[in-house]
Design an enzyme around this catalytic site. Structure first.
Site, short mmCIF file in Angstrom:
data_model
loop_
_atom_site.label_atom_id
_atom_site.label_comp_id
_atom_site.label_asym_id
_atom_site.label_seq_id
_atom_site.Cartn_x
_atom_site.Cartn_y
_atom_site.Cartn_z
CE LYS A 181 -8.14 -18.02 -5.67
NZ LYS A 181 -8.52 -16.33 -5.07
CB SER A 196 -9.32 -12.57 -5.18
OG SER A 196 -8.11 -12.08 -5.38
CB SER A 227 -6.24 -13.96 -7.36
OG SER A 227 -6.97 -14.32 -5.98
N1 GLN Z 1 -5.71 -7.88 -6.17
C1 GLN Z 1 -5.81 -8.03 -4.83
C2 GLN Z 1 -4.29 -8.38 -4.53
O1 GLN Z 1 -3.36 -8.56 -5.21
C3 GLN Z 1 -6.64 -9.00 -4.29
C4 GLN Z 1 -6.18 -10.22 -4.09
C5 GLN Z 1 -7.08 -11.24 -3.35
O2 GLN Z 1 -8.06 -10.78 -2.96
N2 GLN Z 1 -6.72 -12.42 -2.94
O3 GLN Z 1 -3.68 -8.44 -3.44
#
Ligand code: GLN
Length: 470
Positions: free
Chosen positions: A78, A177, A153
């Site tokens: 990532k 994410s 994400s």
């Molecule tokens: N979808 C969640 C957010 O937007 C989780 C993001 C993540 O785990 N980095 O905060």
């Protein structure tokens, strides 16, 4: 032809050892897929230029007998995890042109294993989002249906495994994410116990929530990668002592807890609920005991997360000021430069969260919002503690829907946030959780089921997941 669809780390290791194919041939097989599909899917922001050199080095470890299970395995990373000498941007314009000056601890560990790094994967900017639509470098498309999002994400990392662009990938999970894109792309996503994997070299989003973990095809592979990357680290004082994982646990029959509050939650699709019932039946048929438990604060976890996370975001993103890293836009005064750089460099979701986070931390509102959210977080932890006195793991759907269409939620942040209702509680409590694929809907999109375990009990996740994973 190497059968990448059914490949696992163990199988690849055996074949490499026997010489059925070389590390280079394995890497080339993945590269062919990337060349074929990356233009359309936008999974990799960069495909590394030294893959074949890395493969040669790994190959030597098979001849000198020092190969481990992960030697020669193609891995995608990532774009918020630092690899020394490589670009890293957290999919943000504000880090354009920035090159990492050191290796994240997880990268050092994987280098010691001799993996082959394929490239860096697309993501929501600074890991904020659930669809990879918030990337400054365009949306990633779901390899199973390119009209749909891959989740986020870590959407690029999940998609890299689903498209056979890498055998395994690393993502980061602050509120879901790893698990949510895992669910949307039909791969396994493990969010380890907070502090089991070092955050050194991970571009921070919410420091009390973030953890790095694997996205893989199988539970066994998640276990292999997790064991390779975990461990206490002098560069991250929040890492747990290794002795926590050396403890021997008495072997007990798994008891799966189902939170009774799931039925009261609004916005869970009827398909997901139906599939969840079927998954329960499957567990019962496998002879697993199921018990109802109560997570009283389940419905409030989302609100709690969306106070604490932006508060931490507003502080962590303060360092991107145009002077220390990446983009800088000149201005008349220092303030002009800050405003121009941060205004241009951050996308709208990052700006939204910085503003919200600054607000909830401000003197007049701290007690009303941040203080309350912290108190609620303590109650959420307590809920889990109580439940784990009764059951070994807790089971929920991973996401309230299957992968949605590109553009469906991007104009409505609140509907996007709602997709995190099942995943954020584990981050708030710091406990480990996994998403495994347990079925497909009528459009052939995967359903993920989540298991949550007590601190450091990833072993229970692997065991419980195996009963229902397909
Ligand atoms: N979808 C969640 C957010 O937007 C989780 C993001 C993540 O785990 N980095 O905060």
């Amino acid at each position: 032809m190497i059968d990448l669809k059914n490949l696992t780390t163990a199988k690849a290791h055996e074949s490499l050892k026997k010489g059925d194919y070389t590390v280079r041939e394995l890497a080339e097989a993945y590269l062919t897929n990337i060349k074929e599909r990356n233009k359309e899917l936008n999974v990799f922001l960069e495909v590394f230029d030294d893959i074949l050199e890395q493969a040669e080095i790994a190959q030597k470890r098979f001849s000198d007998g020092s190969a481990t299970l992960l030697t020669g395995i193609p891995v995608a990373i990532k774009d918020n995890i630092l690899i020394q000498g490589r670009k890293v941007s957290s999919a943000s314009k504000i880090l354009l042109g920035y090159t990492a000056t050191y290796d994240a601890t997880v990268i050092t560990k994987l280098k010691n294993e001799g993996v082959v790094f394929m490239g860096r994967t697309n993501m929501d900017e600074f890991a904020m989002g659930g669809s990879t639509e918030n990337s400054a470098f365009g949306v990633t498309k779901n390899p199973l249906d390119s009209t749909r999002v891959p989740g986020g994400s870590s959407g690029g990392s999940a998609a890299s495994v689903a498209m056979n662009g890498a055998l395994v990938a690393l993502g980061s999970d602050t509120g879901g994410s790893i698990r949510q894109p895992g669910s949307f792309c039909g791969v396994v996503g493990l969010k380890p116990t907070y502090g089991s994997v070092s955050r050194n070299g991970l571009i921070a989003m919410g420091s009390s929530l973030d953890v790095i973990g694997p996205l893989t095809r199988t539970i066994d592979d998640a276990k292999i990668v997790f064991n390779a990357i975990r461990g206490s680290d002098a560069f991250d004082s929040t890492t747990l002592p290794d002795s926590y994982y050396d403890k021997k646990h008495e072997k007990k029959k798994i008891v799966v807890g189902i939170p009774k509050e799931i039925q009261d939650l609004k916005g869970v699709s009827s398909d997901v609920l139906k599939h969840f019932e079927e998954t329960k039946e499957k567990l019962k048929k496998a002879g697993v005991e199921i018990k109802e438990v109560s997570l009283k604060q389940l419905a409030n976890a989302l609100a709690c997360y969306y106070i604490i996370m932006p508060a931490e975001v507003s502080s962590n993103l303060g360092r991107f000021d145009g002077f220390r890293f990446g983009t800088k836009i000149e201005g008349e005064t220092l303030l002009d430069e800050y405003v121009a750089t941060r205004g241009e460099g951050f996308g709208s979701e990052a700006r939204r969260r910085i503003i919200l986070g600054t607000y909830v931390l401000s003197a007049g509102y701290y007690d009303a919002y941040y203080g309350k959210a912290e108190a609620l977080r303590a109650l959420i932890k307590k809920d889990f503690q109580n439940a784990f006195e009764e059951v070994s793991v807790i089971m929920t759907p991973t996401v309230p829907s299957t992968a949605f269409k590109i553009g469906e939620k991007s104009e409505d942040p609140l509907s996007m946030y709602a997709a995190d209702m099942f995943t954020v509680p584990a981050n708030l409590a710091g406990v480990p959780a996994i998403s495994v694929t347990t079925g497909f809907d009528s459009d052939n999109m995967p359903f993920g089921t989540q298991f949550i375990a007590p601190h450091t009990r990833e072993d229970l996740l692997f065991e419980a997941g195996s009963f229902v994973s397909i």
